[in-house]
Design a protein around this motif. Structure first.
Motif, short mmCIF file in Angstrom:
data_model
loop_
_atom_site.label_atom_id
_atom_site.label_comp_id
_atom_site.label_asym_id
_atom_site.label_seq_id
_atom_site.Cartn_x
_atom_site.Cartn_y
_atom_site.Cartn_z
N ASP A 162 13.01 1.25 -11.17
CA ASP A 162 14.19 1.57 -10.36
C ASP A 162 14.49 3.06 -10.26
O ASP A 162 15.64 3.48 -10.19
CB ASP A 162 15.44 0.83 -10.90
CG ASP A 162 15.28 -0.67 -10.82
OD1 ASP A 162 14.76 -1.16 -9.79
OD2 ASP A 162 15.66 -1.36 -11.79
N ALA A 186 4.96 3.13 -6.59
CA ALA A 186 5.37 1.73 -6.58
C ALA A 186 5.84 1.28 -7.97
O ALA A 186 6.83 0.55 -8.09
CB ALA A 186 4.20 0.86 -6.11
N TYR A 187 5.15 1.74 -9.00
CA TYR A 187 5.52 1.36 -10.37
C TYR A 187 6.90 1.88 -10.74
O TYR A 187 7.77 1.14 -11.19
CB TYR A 187 4.47 1.87 -11.35
CG TYR A 187 4.84 1.65 -12.81
CD1 TYR A 187 4.66 0.41 -13.41
CD2 TYR A 187 5.38 2.68 -13.56
CE1 TYR A 187 5.01 0.21 -14.73
CE2 TYR A 187 5.74 2.48 -14.89
CZ TYR A 187 5.54 1.25 -15.47
OH TYR A 187 5.90 1.06 -16.77
N ARG A 198 5.40 1.75 -0.47
CA ARG A 198 6.51 1.07 0.20
C ARG A 198 6.12 -0.33 0.65
O ARG A 198 6.96 -1.25 0.65
CB ARG A 198 6.96 1.92 1.40
CG ARG A 198 7.98 1.26 2.33
CD ARG A 198 9.31 1.05 1.66
NE ARG A 198 10.29 0.50 2.58
CZ ARG A 198 10.41 -0.79 2.90
NH1 ARG A 198 9.57 -1.68 2.37
NH2 ARG A 198 11.34 -1.20 3.74
N LEU A 203 3.94 -4.55 -9.66
CA LEU A 203 4.64 -3.40 -9.09
C LEU A 203 5.97 -3.88 -8.53
O LEU A 203 6.15 -4.06 -7.32
CB LEU A 203 3.78 -2.74 -8.01
CG LEU A 203 2.42 -2.22 -8.51
CD1 LEU A 203 1.59 -1.70 -7.36
CD2 LEU A 203 2.61 -1.16 -9.57
N GLY A 204 6.87 -4.09 -9.43
CA GLY A 204 8.17 -4.66 -9.13
C GLY A 204 8.59 -5.50 -10.31
O GLY A 204 7.99 -5.43 -11.40
N SER A 237 3.71 -2.23 -0.76
CA SER A 237 2.93 -2.93 -1.78
C SER A 237 3.79 -3.53 -2.90
O SER A 237 3.25 -3.96 -3.92
CB SER A 237 1.90 -1.97 -2.40
OG SER A 237 1.03 -1.47 -1.42
N LYS A 238 5.06 -3.57 -2.71
CA LYS A 238 5.93 -4.16 -3.73
C LYS A 238 5.53 -5.61 -4.00
O LYS A 238 5.28 -6.39 -3.08
CB LYS A 238 7.39 -4.11 -3.27
CG LYS A 238 8.38 -4.66 -4.28
CD LYS A 238 9.81 -4.55 -3.76
CE LYS A 238 10.80 -5.10 -4.78
NZ LYS A 238 12.20 -5.02 -4.30
N GLN A 265 9.25 3.17 -8.77
CA GLN A 265 10.33 2.83 -7.86
C GLN A 265 10.75 1.37 -7.96
O GLN A 265 11.94 1.06 -8.04
CB GLN A 265 9.91 3.15 -6.42
CG GLN A 265 11.03 2.93 -5.39
CD GLN A 265 10.62 3.37 -4.01
OE1 GLN A 265 9.44 3.61 -3.73
NE2 GLN A 265 11.58 3.51 -3.11
N PHE A 266 9.77 0.46 -7.97
CA PHE A 266 10.09 -0.96 -7.90
C PHE A 266 10.20 -1.63 -9.27
O PHE A 266 10.88 -2.65 -9.40
CB PHE A 266 9.03 -1.68 -7.05
CG PHE A 266 8.98 -1.19 -5.64
CD1 PHE A 266 10.13 -1.07 -4.89
CD2 PHE A 266 7.77 -0.83 -5.06
CE1 PHE A 266 10.09 -0.61 -3.58
CE2 PHE A 266 7.71 -0.36 -3.75
CZ PHE A 266 8.87 -0.25 -3.02
N ARG A 267 9.54 -1.09 -10.27
CA ARG A 267 9.63 -1.70 -11.61
C ARG A 267 10.66 -0.98 -12.48
O ARG A 267 11.35 -1.62 -13.29
CB ARG A 267 8.26 -1.69 -12.29
CG ARG A 267 8.23 -2.57 -13.55
CD ARG A 267 6.82 -2.83 -14.01
NE ARG A 267 6.79 -3.71 -15.16
CZ ARG A 267 6.80 -5.05 -15.11
NH1 ARG A 267 6.82 -5.66 -13.93
NH2 ARG A 267 6.76 -5.77 -16.21
N ASP A 287 8.88 -10.67 -8.39
CA ASP A 287 8.63 -10.16 -7.04
C ASP A 287 7.26 -10.59 -6.54
O ASP A 287 6.30 -10.68 -7.31
CB ASP A 287 8.72 -8.63 -7.02
CG ASP A 287 10.14 -8.13 -7.14
OD1 ASP A 287 11.07 -8.90 -6.83
OD2 ASP A 287 10.33 -6.97 -7.56
#
Length: 498
Positions: free
Chosen positions: A159, A152-153, A331, A72-73, A333-334, A155-157, A77
């Motif tokens: 973008d 998380a997927y 937020r 997740l990032g 768990s990145k 947003q962080f992976r 990360d």
């Protein structure tokens, strides 16, 4: 306030209208919410049941699927928080107040009025504990996991902005940038406000009940509850100004320490062997009966009140909380893998919740079943909020235990509200990871005002109605999110195989 989105303005207007509607003398807010809830429970109870079970099946599938190792990032990360801090933060935001409020009361109610069987029997006690595990176990945390995983997927992976509407981009495309996206985000905000207001209302009711039960001269009235909401509002607003890595983090660690200390103390001064035997037996019974319980309603019984009051209400409450808890745990768990994330979110809180109900609910049933203490008479006379404190009276240092419990509820209250202001700030500033203090301040005031209005107009029942109503449209959005996440993961898999 420069980064606020149209969602902020629209959501503020809608919740403001609701608050004004409740303030107007002799308004019909209570009657209208009763009518809407009646329709949803009678016509769509099956929908809540199937939806919650679908989310659990999806979460379990993700653990064993080929997507489990996806991070997740970015691939480089790594998590920013230790396992202990991560668990403490998601648990404090997730259902801390609810566990303390219902830990004794729910098993006691099920013991006296279980579904389909005679109450006050050994079988009723087993059923009471099994359904308490069921209502606070894998299903609610699967609901949280679905939203948290998707956020998380994307947003962080990928973008994407950290808002609910962005999760539907694989199936809606650029339409998420227009009115449809605004509508989805407003529904998420609406569900969050009323889901959190329910929890804050429960917290205020129990703090008031605990103080009035422990200290003579203090009455458990709406005025007392309003004063408590006012005091705690000031405290969580101060905490919210410090950011996620200070106020929420430190208070969450304090919460989990106090909760474990209270649990262990009662475990060892209470009927220890009975509690541990009950935990083991009920855990096995819960897992054995999980499939049938997940789909069970009562089509051949004219009265479905039990399922509507308990299971369907809980599923609606968890769905209403999902955008809040999901956004928050995403937020923090990145850097974790999908498998690590889902396993952690599903198993650790479920096991802790099962142990909590075994210790607190099990002790209450032990006192009632073996010692005929008649705790239920006090609970029926004074309300569910005094169940915990009534049970404490049967053990040494009851006043000390009650004070610790009141403090614990207060800190859970603060962390839940603090986390919610952060999440609402994110959702109304196009996914900003650090929403401004002004935005969080506005949402803090609105949350407290909503909880106060709901308590004033209809007490606990009004809080429950608000959750059920808010959850219905968001459950539909969650089903679309599951489809959208599958599409995105399939594309990533194809890209990796080239």
């Amino acid at each position: 306030m420069k980064k606020i989105s149209p969602v902020f303005t629209i959501s503020i207007f809608i919740t403001g209208v609701f608050i004004l509607w409740g303030i107007i003398p002799n308004s019909n807010l209570d009657k209208v919410t009763q009518a809407i809830q009646g329709i949803l429970l009678k016509k769509f109870g099956w929908f809540y049941m199937l939806s919650a079970t679908l989310f659990l099946v999806f979460a379990i599938f993700m653990i064993f699927s080929k997507y489990g190792n996806i991070r997740l990032g970015k691939d480089t990360d790594r998590p920013a928080y230790s396992y202990l801090t991560w668990f403490a933060m998601l648990f404090s935001a997730g259902m801390g107040i609810g566990l303390v409020f219902w830990g004794v009361a729910e098993p006691m109610f099920h013991f006296y009025t279980p579904p389909f069987i005679e109450g006050q029997t050994a079988e009723a006690a087993r059923t009471a504990m099994r359904y308490s595990f069921f209502h606070w176990g894998l299903h609610p945390w699967a609901i949280y996991a679905v939203i948290g995983l998707a956020l998380a997927y994307f947003q962080f992976r990928k973008d994407h902005p950290g808002v609910i509407s962005s999760l539907l981009r694989p199936i809606l495309g650029d339409k998420v940038n227009g009115p449809i996206g605004v509508l989805v985000d407003c529904v998420a905000v609406f569900a969050t406000v009323f889901g959190v207001a329910t929890s804050l209302g429960l917290g205020a009711i129990q703090i008031s009940g605990g103080i009035s039960h422990t200290f003579t001269g203090v009455e458990n009235t709406f005025t007392t509850q309003l004063i408590i909401i006012g005091i705690v509002t000031v405290l969580f607003m101060l905490s919210a100004q410090t950011g996620i890595n200070k106020g929420i983090k430190y208070l969450s660690n304090l919460n989990i320490f106090l909760a474990i200390a209270l649990l262990l103390f009662l475990l060892f001064i209470g009927p220890t062997n009975f509690i541990l035997d009950l935990f083991t037996t009920t855990l096995g019974s819960y897992l054995q009966n999980l499939p049938s319980m997940s789909f069970r309603l009562s089509p051949f019984y004219q009265d479905m009140t039990w399922f509507q009051d308990w299971t369907i209400f809980y599923w609606a409450w968890w769905i209403a909380w999902a955008p809040f808890v999901g956004t928050f745990i995403a937020r923090i768990s990145k850097g974790r893998t999908i498998r690590e994330f889902v396993l952690g979110v599903l198993l650790v809180p479920t096991i802790f919740g099962a142990l909590w109900f075994s210790v607190f609910g099990g002790t209450g049933i032990y006192l009632e079943f073996f010692q005929q203490k008649n705790l239920i008479e006090v609970i029926n006379a004074k309300g569910s909020e005094v169940a915990l404190f009534t049970m404490f009276e049967n053990f040494p240092l009851s006043s000390v235990l009650s004070m610790i419990a009141i403090f614990l509820i207060s800190t859970f209250f603060i962390t839940s509200a603090d986390s919610a202001t952060f999440v609402l700030g994110m959702q109304t500033t196009n996914g900003s990871l650090n929403p401004s203090n002004k935005v969080k301040f506005v949402w803090g005031i609105i949350q407290s005002s909503t909880a106060a209005i709901l308590l004033w107009t209809g007490g606990l029942e009004a809080l429950q109605r608000a959750s059920i109503i808010a959850a219905f449209p968001f459950a539909i959005i969650m089903i679309l999110i599951v489809i959208s996440l599958f599409r995105a993961l399939n594309k990533e898999k194809l890209a990796e195989s080239k």
